[in-house]
Each structure stands twice: as structure tokens, then as C-alpha cells.
Design an enzyme around this catalytic site. Structure first.
Site, short mmCIF file in Angstrom:
data_model
loop_
_atom_site.label_atom_id
_atom_site.label_comp_id
_atom_site.label_asym_id
_atom_site.label_seq_id
_atom_site.Cartn_x
_atom_site.Cartn_y
_atom_site.Cartn_z
N SER A 1 -18.63 17.37 61.02
CA SER A 1 -17.50 17.24 59.68
C SER A 1 -16.36 18.18 60.20
CB SER A 1 -18.27 17.67 58.43
OG SER A 1 -17.37 18.18 57.30
N GLY A 2 -15.31 18.05 59.87
CA GLY A 2 -14.11 18.82 59.90
C GLY A 2 -14.53 19.89 59.00
N LEU A 3 -14.58 19.71 57.71
CA LEU A 3 -14.79 20.43 56.62
C LEU A 3 -15.97 21.45 57.01
CD1 LEU A 3 -14.38 21.48 53.96
CD2 LEU A 3 -15.78 19.88 52.70
N ASP B 1 -9.65 23.96 56.03
CA ASP B 1 -9.79 22.61 56.68
C ASP B 1 -8.17 21.99 56.99
OD1 ASP B 1 -10.62 20.27 57.82
OD2 ASP B 1 -11.25 19.27 55.92
N ASP C 1 -15.36 14.24 63.37
CA ASP C 1 -14.30 14.30 62.27
C ASP C 1 -13.10 14.80 63.20
OD1 ASP C 1 -12.59 14.23 60.52
OD2 ASP C 1 -13.55 15.58 59.27
N ASP D 1 -9.81 14.54 62.81
CA ASP D 1 -8.78 14.97 61.85
C ASP D 1 -7.54 13.72 62.36
OD1 ASP D 1 -10.11 16.90 60.50
OD2 ASP D 1 -9.13 18.43 61.61
N GLU E 1 -7.64 10.16 61.62
CA GLU E 1 -7.12 9.84 60.10
C GLU E 1 -5.47 9.72 60.52
OE1 GLU E 1 -7.05 13.44 57.22
OE2 GLU E 1 -8.94 13.50 58.62
N LYS F 1 -3.34 18.46 59.42
CA LYS F 1 -3.64 17.68 58.13
C LYS F 1 -4.13 18.68 57.35
CE LYS F 1 -8.37 17.68 58.16
NZ LYS F 1 -9.45 17.36 57.31
N ASN G 1 -7.49 18.75 53.94
CA ASN G 1 -8.07 17.77 53.33
C ASN G 1 -7.87 16.91 52.48
OD1 ASN G 1 -10.84 17.36 51.33
ND2 ASN G 1 -11.59 18.17 53.32
N SER G 2 -8.39 15.57 52.56
CA SER G 2 -7.96 14.53 51.57
C SER G 2 -8.12 14.81 49.99
CB SER G 2 -8.69 13.31 51.72
OG SER G 2 -8.45 12.87 53.42
N ARG H 1 -9.45 6.01 60.47
CA ARG H 1 -9.62 6.46 59.18
C ARG H 1 -8.14 6.09 58.18
NH1 ARG H 1 -12.02 12.15 57.06
NH2 ARG H 1 -10.80 12.41 55.00
N HIS I 1 -11.02 5.35 52.82
CA HIS I 1 -11.23 6.54 52.17
C HIS I 1 -10.81 6.48 50.76
CE1 HIS I 1 -13.19 10.31 51.89
NE2 HIS I 1 -12.14 11.21 52.19
#
Length: 541
Positions: free
Chosen positions: A42-44, A54, A81, A83, A110, A116, A118-119, A155, A186
Site C-alpha cells: 500500500s502506498g498509504l 501519501d 501501489d 501511484d 492510477e 498524486k 490520496n483518493s 486504476r 475505485h
């Protein structure tokens, strides 16, 4: 099977598959041991454990370093991940090559702009990448891979940005045509409505991956019924670890002691197990030259030490503080100074209080009804594979490092250490194990071997028979370990009273059966803690 092949088979299996977030080598190992077939790097999670946001604040090479440790620590495939790919098509190609070198199975890219965000942070205000430009990244990544099973998952962030279903499908189709092996769709809604609308419209053109972090209340069977290929549990290992660390930190700050938290956290031995400490021990025994190998140490420390009274009411004798540190800590330090790192402690009374780091532990839960021989039996069983000798000692005897040094230098297989200043114990009316030897100590006969004839107290040996006091150290060389274990087993099985037997009982039995036990004479430099006065004086030792 290669990790890349494992991951691709998961995408194409026709069953709903699950992978779980990890963010370090340790968490990757935990996820694998839990039973998961794959890991989401996970990037987070990675940015959080590095202490940054992130937002691509951690460079791609820093992320790659973490993922390399994760890959080395686990045998299951990892999807990174990735990104936005950390730049343009050229950066993506380099990323793919570096991931393949580290045995990473897949990367998820993504379609947002670099750097980027975080979404779930102001998602609808985040611009998306141009479709053709992002499709070019995917083509470049597929062209760069050398393993045909390496996967690139595209993504789609159209729902996050508020651009709707039509845009999500348009982007997904463009990315599939560019070579993406799967589509990760997502959504930030608390219900799966957008995801289900997409899967219906997508009609299984290629595998679909989802991240149900927000719509966590949705039954998993809903995903199965709608042809989802893979579910990512995206950040729950990270979040659960934060909760646990916060709870422990608050308790430590408030209580200023360990007793309340110790039973609720993993023992240090579990960390060593996850780190593969046993494999390193085995490798050292296999590859290090025998001349460089040190013996193992076995410390018998199961008893309470009732002679110390209230000092051992809730603490075993070996953990009584001396000079600010437990007795056992001093013992381990002396062995370490002699180069001995493989130290096993047999514990019993208040065993949960005996948990110093870097030591191995064996439990004698029969400590109230048994003696030293039962503890020794359990300890020798644990050390049965050691090929470099074992030094047995007690958990209440302090000593200088030259004691194990000298024991290890003697070539004989069975060795005891005898203190020539035995009269001090006799004058103080202390309980002691005296030794009758084949020759008294003499500098004139220093090079001649002396052997033990008998260990006993003042009621068993006459004063004119005593040549010294046994210091509580017994070296068992590799050639004699099997024989010693067999005789010990016979002793403990032949008579119930022997279960209360002592280490001198075993040593005397070995002598009686004709096994030569070599004597090494020395003078002082050890302290047996048998009374509160000993504890007080031990600080100056």
C-alpha cells in the site's frame, strides 16, 4: 511457481481472490502467515510508516527499498501501489524493470496527475490524467517487462473525481486496449452502487479489482455475484497497528511500568521468529568454521529462590536487580563478552517476568515438584542440535567472562570449574558443593590433567578430601551430549525421588559410570547469590 505466475493465476482463476495490505517486511510476513495468497504493498501504508503524507513525498526509490524488504521476507506475490507511475512513460518503464528485479509480481497505476493525492482526500477536486497519455504509460510498462506474467493493473479514478459511469467505462476500455491486465475500479461511496454499475456495464471484459474500504458493510457474496476477480483489504494492517501502538504508548506513559501490558503484546521471541533468527543460527552452525564457533549456554533459572524471602515474592531470583539490572542480564552480558550469543534460559517460577531480549526460553512448569535435573533435561532437549558444546550454569551465579573462555579452551568433552578458595565458604558456613579431585591444585603440575572424583557438601566429604568448591559450571562437549542426555533420562525415569535431583547428582553419576570429567582450577571471580546480603554485596562485584 514464479510469483508473477501466481498473481496472474489469481486474476484469471474465476474465483473471488483476496490480497491484504502490508507496508514492511515484518507485516508482509504476518500477512503471508495469516494465509493470504497475495500482498498489496500500500502506498498509504508505506508512506505512513515512513512518517510522510501519501502525496509522493516518499520518493519512488524509497518506496522500492521498502518493497524489496517485503519481497525478501515473503514467498507470495506482491502488487505495488505504484501511484501514478512516479512520472511519465519513461519513469514507468524504469519502475517495471526495477520491480521485476526485486521479484515483485505486479504494479497498480492510477490515472491521476503527479504528484498524486490520496483518493479519500478531496477526491472530486483532483484532476485526472489525459486518457491517451495514461494509456501510453501502460503500453510503455508492458513493453518494458521481460516476464510475460508480470501484471499491470490500471486504476480508474473517474468515480473518485465525480466524472460518472460513462467516463469510468471509457477510461477502462482505453486502458484494457493499451495492455492492462486488470482494471481496479475505485469508489468513495459508503455503498457499492458505483462499483456494481461498473461491473454490469463492463461485462467481464477483463478482470476487475476493487478496494471496499468505504463500502465495508457490503457482504462479500455481492462481489462474487457481480464477477469481481480480486478484493484488496487495503489499509487494515496499518490501521490496526496504529491502534495497538497508541494504546501501548498511552499505557506506558501513564503507568510507568510494564506489568499491565506485557501479557497483551507479542513476546520478543515472536519477533525473533518472524525475523528468521533460527535460520541465522542454523546458517552460522553450518557455514562458520568450527574454530570460530562458540559453545551454547544453558542457564538453569526455574526456581524461586525462597532463601531471599520477600525479594522473590513476585519475582524469580534470576530477575532480582543488581546494580540496576537483573541478575540474568549480568549473566547474559558476561556470556556475550566471551562471544557466546546462543543463550537458552530454563524458567519456571513467575516465568512471565523472565523475558529479556536476545535470549531463548524453555519453560519448566513443573518447577515446584521437580529440581535441576528436570530443568536440565528440558534445556538439553531444546539444544539437541547444537554441535559446538554447551556450558551449563545457574541463574543466580555471577561471573567474569574468563570463566566461559577457559571452559571453552579445554579440549576435554566434560569439564567442571573448581575454585581453590573453598575455605571462605566453609568459614562462612555457606552451603557449598565441594570437590574431591585426582590431584590438588599446584602451579608445579599445571599442565597435568586433573579429573573429578566426587562432588558433595561438608557432610559427604571430609576436610582433608576437599580440593576446592564447584562453581556451578559444567561444560558438555559435542561428543558427550548424547550420552549425557541418555544417562539423565535414565536417572529421571528410574526413581521418582530423582526428579528433585541436582546437577551434582548427574555429574557424580557420570563419574561413577567411568566418564572422565576434567577439572579446571581457578580462583575467585564468581559470586553465588544465596542470601539478601549477597544481593547487597553483588552491586560491587
Amino acid at each position: 511457481m514464479r510469483k508473477t505466475r501466481q498473481f496472474k493465476q489469481m486474476l484469471l482463476s474465476g474465483e473471488l481472490e483476496f490480497i491484504c495490505e502490508a507496508h514492511s517486511g515484518l507485516s508482509a510476513k504476518i500477512v503471508e502467515e495469516a494465509g493470504f495468497k497475495g500482498i498489496w504493498a500500500s502506498g498509504l501504508g508505506i508512506s505512513a510508516q515512513l512518517g510522510v503524507r501519501d502525496n509522493n513525498e516518499a520518493s519512488w526509490t524509497q518506496v522500492l527499498d521498502v518493497v524489496e524488504f517485503m519481497s525478501d521476507a515473503s514467498a507470495i506475490p506482491i502488487m505495488l501501489d505504484g501511484d501514478t507511475g512516479y512520472g511519465n512513460f519513461n519513469n514507468v518503464q524504469r519502475l517495471v524493470r526495477k520491480l521485476e528485479q526485486r521479484d515483485v509480481a505486479a504494479v497498480c497505476l492510477e490515472d491521476k496527475l503527479f504528484p498524486k493525492t490520496n483518493s479519500f482526500i478531496s477526491g472530486k477536486r483532483q484532476p485526472l490524467a489525459d486518457i491517451e497519455e495514461f494509456a501510453g504509460k501502460i503500453k510503455a510498462g508492458k513493453d518494458a517487462q521481460t516476464d510475460p506474467d508480470f501484471c499491470i493493473v490500471a486504476r480508474v479514478e473517474a468515480f473518485i473525481a465525480g466524472w460518472g459511469l460513462d467516463e469510468a467505462v471509457r477510461r477502462a476500455e482505453a486502458y484494457r486496449a493499451a495492455g492492462a491486465d486488470a482494471i481496479l475500479i475505485h469508489s468513495a461511496l459508503s455503498t457499492p452502487d458505483e462499483i456494481l454499475a461498473f461491473t454490469k456495464e463492463w461485462a467481464n471484459r477483463s478482470p476487475v479489482v476493487i478496494v471496499p474500504t468505504k463500502y465495508y458493510a457490503t457482504p462479500t457474496d455481492v462481489f462474487r455475484a457481480n464477477q469481481v476477480s480480486m478484493v484488496i483489504w487495503a489499509n487494515h494492517i496499518l490501521r490496526s497497528s496504529v491502534t495497538a501502538m497508541q494504546k501501548t504508548a498511552r499505557a506506558l506513559y501513564k503507568d510507568q511500568e510494564l506489568i499491565r501490558i506485557e501479557s497483551g503484546i507479542a513476546p520478543v521471541s515472536e519477533i525473533f521468529r518472524l525475523q528468521g533468527a533460527d535460520a541465522l543460527d542454523e546458517a552460522e552452525r553450518r557455514y562458520l568454521p568450527s574454530s570460530r564457533q562458540k559453545p551454547s549456554a544453558l542457564v538453569l533459572a526455574a526456581s524461586r529462590g525462597v532463601e531471599l524471602g520477600d525479594l522473590t515474592k513476585s519475582l524469580p531470583k534470576t530477575m532480582i536487580p543488581v546494580g540496576g539490572k537483573p541478575v540474568l542480564s549480568h549473566i547474559a552480558a558476561a556470556y556475550n563478552q566471551a562471544g557466546i550469543r546462543d543463550i537458552t534460559v530454563v524458567r519456571g517460577y513467575c516465568k512471565e517476568r523472565v523475558d529479556l531480549p536476545s535470549l531463548d526460553y524453555v519453560d519448566n512448569d513443573e518447577f515446584e515438584t521437580s529440581g535441576e535435573l528436570v530443568s536440565l533435561q528440558k534445556g538439553l532437549k531444546r539444544l539437541a542440535d547444537r554441535t559446538n558444546g554447551i556450558i551449563v550454569s545457574y541463574g543466580d551465579v555471577l561471573f567474569r567472562k574468563h570463566v566461559p573462555d577457559i571452559l571453552n579452551e579445554v579440549s576435554d568433552d566434560l569439564v567442571v570449574m573448581i575454585d581453590t578458595q573453598w575455605r571462605e565458604s566453609a568459614n562462612l558456613n555457606r552451603v557449598a558443593d565441594y570437590a574431591r579431585c585426582s590431584r590438588s591444585y599446584s602451579r608445579l603440575h599445571y599442565s597435568e590433567a586433573v579429573h573429578l572424583q566426587r562432588l558433595g557438601d561438608a557432610t559427604e566429604l571430609r576436610e582433608d578430601e576437599i580440593h576446592g568448591e564447584w562453581m556451578g559450571f559444567f561444560r558438555i562437549g559435542p561428543a558427550s551430549q548424547g550420552q549425557v542426555r541418555d544417562i539423565l533420562d535414565q536417572m529421571l525415569s528410574s526413581a521418582h525421588t530423582r526428579r528433585k535431583g541436582s546437577l551434582p547428582d548427574l555429574i557424580n553419576t557420570l563419574v561413577e559410570r567411568g566418564l572422565p570429567v576434567r577439572v579446571v582450577y581457578t580462583t575467585g571471580h564468581w559470586l553465588d547469590i544465596d542470601s539478601p546480603e549477597d544481593v547487597a554485596s553483588a552491586g560491587s562485584f
